[in-house]
Design an enzyme around this catalytic site. Structure first.
Site, short mmCIF file in Angstrom:
data_model
loop_
_atom_site.label_atom_id
_atom_site.label_comp_id
_atom_site.label_asym_id
_atom_site.label_seq_id
_atom_site.Cartn_x
_atom_site.Cartn_y
_atom_site.Cartn_z
N SER A 66 0.78 -1.24 0.00
CA SER A 66 0.00 0.00 0.00
C SER A 66 0.81 1.28 0.00
O SER A 66 0.24 2.37 -0.15
CB SER A 66 -0.97 0.01 1.18
OG SER A 66 -2.03 -0.88 0.93
N TYR A 172 -11.05 2.58 4.44
CA TYR A 172 -9.90 2.28 3.58
C TYR A 172 -10.33 1.29 2.50
O TYR A 172 -10.74 0.18 2.81
CB TYR A 172 -8.81 1.69 4.45
CG TYR A 172 -7.45 1.56 3.84
CD1 TYR A 172 -6.54 2.63 3.91
CD2 TYR A 172 -7.03 0.39 3.24
CE1 TYR A 172 -5.26 2.51 3.40
CE2 TYR A 172 -5.76 0.26 2.72
CZ TYR A 172 -4.88 1.33 2.80
OH TYR A 172 -3.61 1.21 2.29
N ASN A 174 -9.07 -0.21 -1.35
CA ASN A 174 -8.13 -0.25 -2.47
C ASN A 174 -8.75 0.28 -3.76
O ASN A 174 -8.06 0.86 -4.60
CB ASN A 174 -7.62 -1.68 -2.67
CG ASN A 174 -6.70 -2.13 -1.54
OD1 ASN A 174 -5.71 -1.47 -1.25
ND2 ASN A 174 -7.04 -3.22 -0.88
N GLY A 310 3.18 -0.42 3.75
CA GLY A 310 2.39 -1.33 2.92
C GLY A 310 2.86 -2.76 3.05
O GLY A 310 4.02 -3.01 3.37
#
Length: 364
Positions: A66, A172, A174, A310
């Protein structure tokens, strides 16, 4: 055990001790780079490959998970600076093919306030889990070279209920970054990899960073990451250094090195990439978890630290900086992953240990 001192770097036994303890806590390979008032310190601990004694690399390539989001956010903001993207324009203006809620702005994508379902799955407050693209266990292993198109990931997300009305919460996802990267490609007519090269990599002389798209390859040299899973009642461990990262897409598919991450994040935080007003926008955190536009703001005893770490299967990145970019910590970690994410507690401990040592002056 290895250390490599350069510049005016001093011997930093507390950092070497931290990475060696980290290797003992379950990580296979640890690469750490610290740039501060003492100069640059680079160290490594553990092994390069499972079952072999070769020491891990000092500046090998690794999947940064991430931390990718920060590169995407910076690319979007650089295009805002060029007048090609409106930060508060509806994302639907750029991507009309998806029929996005017109209230969702580009800013909301970068700040995770769009309310869009996360294509890699959601965990709800009541404990309910709604699955998305498979990324665990034998199902992921068997499909680890499959290519997912970004449009496929977006449509999967849009087929699920939203988490909240746009701009009214934080979650959150993606998919926000899959959409943000598609905006970059739509307004420029070029691939994200090409724009990344133009906007960031070339100006900063970064040669170890890759936006791989659907390619499973990782440049040499690199440490190896692994995945442990159950197959017909048997536990198996396989090397997953090569994997197709398109299942997470712009949420976490990039590859880099500790040196490149330092070069990048130091320049970004030091005001060398974005105009001052856009850097200020990026670093303004929303109230829920302190997330700005692709970056976390963390208050420590040593002051504010900005970061975006990440992780992906068997590999992780740490990327921290002081507000002026003068002190940075970047790291690459590899380990044997599993569906239970059993390394997660050690990963959190490592982050805190490093922040304490480098940014708060707490040794030991």
């Amino acid at each position: 055990m290895s250390t490599n001192l350069s510049g005016q770097g001093q011997d930093r036994p507390e950092l070497q001790k931290a990475i060696e303890e980290l290797a003992e806590s379950g990580f296979l390979g640890v690469q750490l780079r610290v740039n501060d008032e003492q100069g640059e310190w680079v160290g490594s601990a553990g092994v390069r490959e499972l079952g072999l004694s070769a020491e891990p690399l000092m500046n090998g390539h690794f999947r940064i998970g991430s931390s990718t989001k920060n590169f995407v956010a910076t690319s979007v903001l650089l295009l805002v600076a060029e007048g090609r993207i409106g930060l508060d324009a509806p994302a639907d203006d750029y991507l009309p093919e998806f029929g996005l809620d017109r209230r969702i702005t580009v800013r909301m994508l970068l700040q995770h306030t769009s309310g869009i379902f996360n294509h890699t799955g959601e965990l709800y407050e009541d404990g309910t889990i709604v699955l998305g693209v498979p990324w665990q266990g034998k199902e992921w292993v068997d499909n680890r070279f499959r290519t997912y198109l970004p449009e496929e990931l977006v449509r999967l997300s849009l087929s699920k209920p939203t988490r909240f009305a746009p701009g009214t919460g934080w979650s959150y996802a993606n998919t926000n970054y899959v959409l943000a990267r598609l905006v970059v490609e739509k307004v420029t007519g070029r691939s994200f990899a090409e724009e990344l090269q133009r906007l960031i990599l070339e100006p900063l002389g970064m040669t170890g960073t890759v936006a791989p798209g659907a390619s499973p390859e990782i440049p040499e040299p690199h440490n190896h990451g692994y995945y442990r899973y159950e197959d017909a009642g048997q536990e198996r461990t396989i090397d997953v250094t090569r994997q197709n990262p398109s299942w997470v897409g712009a949420g976490g598919d990039m590859i880099s090195t500790t040196k490149d991450l330092h070069t990048y994040f130091s320049a970004l935080m030091g005001g060398k990439l974005l105009p001052a007003e856009l850097l200020a926008e990026m670093r303004t955190p929303e109230a829920t978890v302190g997330y700005g536009l692709g970056v976390f703001a963390q208050e420590t005893e040593g002051g504010t630290v900005f970061h975006h770490n990440g992780a992906t299967m068997g590999s992780a990145a740490l990327m921290y900086s002081t507000p002026d970019g003068s002190k940075t910590l970047t790291a690459g970690l590899t380990w044997v992953d599993d569906a239970d994410l059993s390394i997660a507690p050690a990963f959190l401990t490592a982050q805190q240990r490093f922040v304490d040592a480098v940014f708060c002056g707490k040794l030991g």
